[in-house]
Design an enzyme around this catalytic site. Sequence first.
Site, PDB file in Angstrom:
ATOM      1  N   GLY A 167       0.797  -1.227   0.000  1.00  0.00           N
ATOM      2  CA  GLY A 167       0.000   0.000   0.000  1.00  0.00           C
ATOM      3  C   GLY A 167       0.821   1.265   0.000  1.00  0.00           C
ATOM      4  O   GLY A 167       0.346   2.327   0.411  1.00  0.00           O
ATOM      5  N   PRO A 215      -7.412   2.482   5.197  1.00  0.00           N
ATOM      6  CA  PRO A 215      -8.326   1.438   4.749  1.00  0.00           C
ATOM      7  C   PRO A 215      -7.964   0.911   3.362  1.00  0.00           C
ATOM      8  O   PRO A 215      -7.518   1.662   2.492  1.00  0.00           O
ATOM      9  CB  PRO A 215      -9.691   2.148   4.737  1.00  0.00           C
ATOM     10  CG  PRO A 215      -9.539   3.296   5.691  1.00  0.00           C
ATOM     11  CD  PRO A 215      -8.108   3.740   5.529  1.00  0.00           C
ATOM     12  N   LYS A 231       9.021   9.780  -7.889  1.00  0.00           N
ATOM     13  CA  LYS A 231       9.286   8.347  -8.041  1.00  0.00           C
ATOM     14  C   LYS A 231      10.586   8.226  -8.829  1.00  0.00           C
ATOM     15  O   LYS A 231      10.609   8.410 -10.047  1.00  0.00           O
ATOM     16  CB  LYS A 231       8.142   7.667  -8.802  1.00  0.00           C
ATOM     17  CG  LYS A 231       8.270   6.165  -8.915  1.00  0.00           C
ATOM     18  CD  LYS A 231       7.771   5.456  -7.675  1.00  0.00           C
ATOM     19  CE  LYS A 231       7.755   3.937  -7.868  1.00  0.00           C
ATOM     20  NZ  LYS A 231       7.257   3.244  -6.681  1.00  0.00           N
TER      21      LYS A 231
END
Length: 215
Positions: free
Chosen positions: A13, A195, A33
Amino acid sequence: MILVVTGTGTDVGKTVATAALAARAPGSVIVVKPVQTGVLPGEVGDVDDVRRLAGCQVSEFVRLPDPLAPDSAARLAGVRLPTVAEHASRIRRLAEDFDTVIVEGAGGLLVRLDSADGTILDLADALSASVVIVVAAGLGTLNHSELTVGALRARGIEPAGLVIGSWPSHPGLAEETNLVDLPRVTNLPVLATIPAEVGSLGRSAFTAAAPTWFA
């Protein structure tokens, strides 16, 4: 401020956690990135997901098609990866223009980021950056988290904390126990519990909900 987001492995995640950190960071934010693998030109990469969710600026330095560690993917593609020092120099220049630069790593802390055995750990060290570790919720996360934290501390880097990157809607015994045991075994706070399903949210819903996931 420069923040490096690393993970205890793949599929924990990390990208959604990066977007959540970006969504609540003050001032101007860019997410970097250094190397994206497993994505073809024109396809959606991690920074595209971050931009969709958080609405911040993003930058991807190198893209490689094979879903492998960066040095392996570069070798197969016949591409020379920038060194960690070159990545660090480019990130420092961005830090002159943005209040917060968040660097999302590839895979885990010791994944080779260049062709000279430089790692995400080396990049964090070179940048004197704060480090957040994204961890899994389920079985095995205690061992993986302790190993990652230990590698950072051996380099003299004290992590800022942990983020559970994908918390299931129906956690089991392992997940509930790990929520208690992760700070105990690592001596680090759990900064956020994100979540599992929130990567599919729209930007407004994501940015509105993000602060509620943090302790």
